[in-house]
Scaffold this active site. Structure first.
Site, PDB file in Angstrom:
ATOM      1  N   SER A 102     -50.801  35.526 -61.083  1.00 36.09           N
ATOM      2  CA  SER A 102     -51.312  36.252 -62.248  1.00 36.09           C
ATOM      3  C   SER A 102     -50.469  37.460 -62.628  1.00 36.09           C
ATOM      4  O   SER A 102     -50.420  37.831 -63.789  1.00 36.09           O
ATOM      5  CB  SER A 102     -52.752  36.677 -61.988  1.00 36.09           C
ATOM      6  OG  SER A 102     -52.842  37.447 -60.809  1.00 36.09           O
TER       7      SER A 102
ATOM      8  N   HIS B 141     -53.986  30.727 -64.700  1.00 39.76           N
ATOM      9  CA  HIS B 141     -52.943  30.964 -65.700  1.00 39.76           C
ATOM     10  C   HIS B 141     -52.109  29.722 -66.024  1.00 39.76           C
ATOM     11  O   HIS B 141     -51.224  29.776 -66.868  1.00 39.76           O
ATOM     12  CB  HIS B 141     -52.027  32.104 -65.249  1.00 39.76           C
ATOM     13  CG  HIS B 141     -52.763  33.390 -65.099  1.00 39.76           C
ATOM     14  ND1 HIS B 141     -52.977  34.249 -66.141  1.00 39.76           N
ATOM     15  CD2 HIS B 141     -53.395  33.939 -64.033  1.00 39.76           C
ATOM     16  CE1 HIS B 141     -53.689  35.275 -65.726  1.00 39.76           C
ATOM     17  NE2 HIS B 141     -53.947  35.111 -64.440  1.00 39.76           N
TER      18      HIS B 141
ATOM     19  N   LYS C 291     -58.918  32.506 -70.335  1.00 39.07           N
ATOM     20  CA  LYS C 291     -57.505  32.820 -70.570  1.00 39.07           C
ATOM     21  C   LYS C 291     -56.973  31.895 -71.668  1.00 39.07           C
ATOM     22  O   LYS C 291     -57.333  32.077 -72.824  1.00 39.07           O
ATOM     23  CB  LYS C 291     -56.752  32.777 -69.255  1.00 39.07           C
ATOM     24  CG  LYS C 291     -57.141  34.032 -68.454  1.00 39.07           C
ATOM     25  CD  LYS C 291     -56.880  34.024 -66.995  1.00 39.07           C
ATOM     26  CE  LYS C 291     -57.412  35.338 -66.409  1.00 39.07           C
ATOM     27  NZ  LYS C 291     -57.590  35.294 -64.970  1.00 39.07           N
TER      28      LYS C 291
HETATM   29  C1  LIG Z   1     -58.380  36.024 -64.000  1.00 38.75           C
HETATM   30  C2  LIG Z   1     -58.270  35.349 -62.692  1.00 38.75           C
HETATM   31  C3  LIG Z   1     -59.406  35.018 -61.959  1.00 38.75           C
HETATM   32  C4  LIG Z   1     -60.778  35.453 -62.350  1.00 38.75           C
HETATM   33  O1  LIG Z   1     -61.247  34.735 -63.434  1.00 38.75           O
HETATM   34  P1  LIG Z   1     -62.380  35.397 -64.335  1.00 38.75           P
HETATM   35  O2  LIG Z   1     -62.941  34.263 -65.092  1.00 38.75           O
HETATM   36  O3  LIG Z   1     -61.683  36.400 -65.184  1.00 38.75           O
HETATM   37  O4  LIG Z   1     -63.364  36.014 -63.389  1.00 38.75           O
HETATM   38  C5  LIG Z   1     -59.242  34.295 -60.795  1.00 38.75           C
HETATM   39  N1  LIG Z   1     -58.026  33.933 -60.367  1.00 38.75           N
HETATM   40  C6  LIG Z   1     -56.915  34.282 -61.026  1.00 38.75           C
HETATM   41  C7  LIG Z   1     -55.593  33.857 -60.494  1.00 38.75           C
HETATM   42  C8  LIG Z   1     -57.001  35.002 -62.205  1.00 38.75           C
HETATM   43  O5  LIG Z   1     -55.906  35.365 -62.842  1.00 38.75           O
END
Ligand SMILES: *Cc1c(COP(=O)(O)O)cnc(C)c1O
Length: 390
Positions: free
Chosen positions: A176, A204, A236
């Site tokens: 991330s 991602h 995302k």
């Molecule tokens: C953003 C993210 C999460 C958390 O997801 P949310 O739906 O925002 O709680 C988990 N793992 C990774 C690698 C992330 O980038």
């Protein structure tokens, strides 16, 4: 009762104090803040779907049919047709038997680790994994074994001579903060050798990587047998909110029975599921969003190389720019803001070394990237190295 003020002062002195900027617009390449229009390079809305007309419309219709709140947890009576259809569509899209929706990615990771692992088991995790994976591992009670970033050999070494009832290997698909991709072929063979579970958190990669946008597993051509647990987030590239875990029927049924972060929480609004369904249809129907994104990534990297900007190695929309320290990161973001460009400084403990985490979207234009590149090139204090010009 402890005095909290010294902690806050210390954070400020270390340039690690966090604060929130307030936006007044939808996500997109341009956002509105304090009456100013800013060029935005820090959203994870990689495909430009968060404010897409069809996604908005689907959410409006979802509200008309279902109202706003789900009213209860999935196992009580909060599980709607919208949630159910989205789960089926996600299972089909990822080529797996079943998928299970969670309200957030954070909770999905907690759910998997706590449902499958317990004291006496081992969780093997990349040092740069997302905080939610780390927390999930700690909460599970299993012994946490961390290996050096993207180093499958080190992961194998760390397992030598250890005996566990069960082993779960957990990794980000696309990291991330770094934007690089996990060595999943190597991790999959390690998992096979050790008869361990392998779980990929593809927050991602989902929607972005692979021919069809299925994600990092698609990018490598890995099967559900090689990676039995896939987690993806819907906030995302999909532009909505929530997350899912996809895998075998037995895995999903086990999570429904035992994952506390699934069971003991109100289901997310059904209209959100309707919005995500519309976004998933766009991911499938408009592969040109991914081609455009990849074109912009190449354009940005070429422009950065020309200007000798210290970009990290990454083929994904996450393009971190190395900076000397947290103080410098904050100075640079303040300077960029003067030019109406919004980029967030990432600082410890989120990352081990401070960086400017630039994220690109299919909705950006080349002109907007030029503006970013030209502004970055003129910033005082950005480290430039010849070796980075790749
Ligand atoms: C953003 C993210 C999460 C958390 O997801 P949310 O739906 O925002 O709680 C988990 N793992 C990774 C690698 C992330 O980038």
């Amino acid at each position: 009762m402890k005095d909290l003020a010294p902690f806050l002062v210390q954070r400020q002195q270390q340039h690690l104090y966090r604060s929130r900027a307030v936006s007044d617009s939808a996500q997109g390449p341009l956002i509105v803040r304090d009456g100013r229009q800013l060029l935005n390079f820090c959203s994870n809305d990689y495909l430009g779907l968060a404010a897409h007309p069809l996604v908005r419309e689907a959410m409006h219709k979802g509200i008309d049919q279902y109202g706003v709140g789900a009213g209860a947890a999935h196992l009580v009576n909060g599980h709607s047709r919208a949630h159910h259809l989205l789960e089926q569509e996600l299972a089909e899209f990822t080529g797996r038997s079943r998928a299970l929706l969670f309200s957030t990615g954070y909770m999905a990771n907690l759910g998997v680790a706590t449902a499958l692992m317990q004291r006496g088991d081992h969780i093997l995790a990349d040092r740069n994994n997302h905080a939610s994976i780390l927390d999930a591992a700690l909460l599970s009670g299993a012994r946490l074994i961390r290996y050096d970033h993207n180093n499958a050999d080190h992961a194998a070494q760390r397992l030598q001579g250890l005996r566990a009832a069960e082993t779960l290997i957990m990794t980000d698909g696309v990291f991330s903060m770094d934007g690089d991709i996990a060595p999943l072929m190597e991790l999959a063979s390690l998992a096979q050798q050790q008869q361990a579970w392998l779980m990929v958190d593809d927050a991602h990669g989902f929607g972005v990587l692979g021919e069809q946008g299925v994600g990092t597993l698609d990018h490598y051509g890995l099967s559900p047998q090689q990676v039995p647990i896939l987690m993806g987030t819907l906030g995302k590239a999909l532009g909505g909110a929530g997350a899912f875990v996809a895998g075998s029927d037995e895995l999903i049924e086990t999570l429904i029975q035992t994952a506390r972060s699934y069971i003991y929480t109100t289901a997310s609004p059904p209209a959100v599921a309707e919005a995500v369904r519309a976004a998933l249809r766009l991911v499938q129907a408009e592969p040109e969003r991914r081609s455009q994104l990849n074109k912009l990534i190449r354009y940005f990297r070429a422009g950065a190389a020309e200007r000798k900007l210290p970009l990290a190695e990454s083929i994904t929309p996450i393009q971190p720019l190395r900076v000397a320290n947290s103080e410098m990161a904050l100075q640079l973001t303040a300077e960029l803001l003067k030019h109406d460009i919004q980029i967030t400084a990432m600082r410890p403990p989120t990352v081990s070394e401070a960086c400017l985490r630039i994220t690109l979207s299919a909705a950006h234009t080349e002109n907007q990237l030029d503006r970013l590149l030209d502004t970055l090139a003129e910033l005082p204090g950005l480290v430039r190295t010849e070796a980075d010009a790749s």
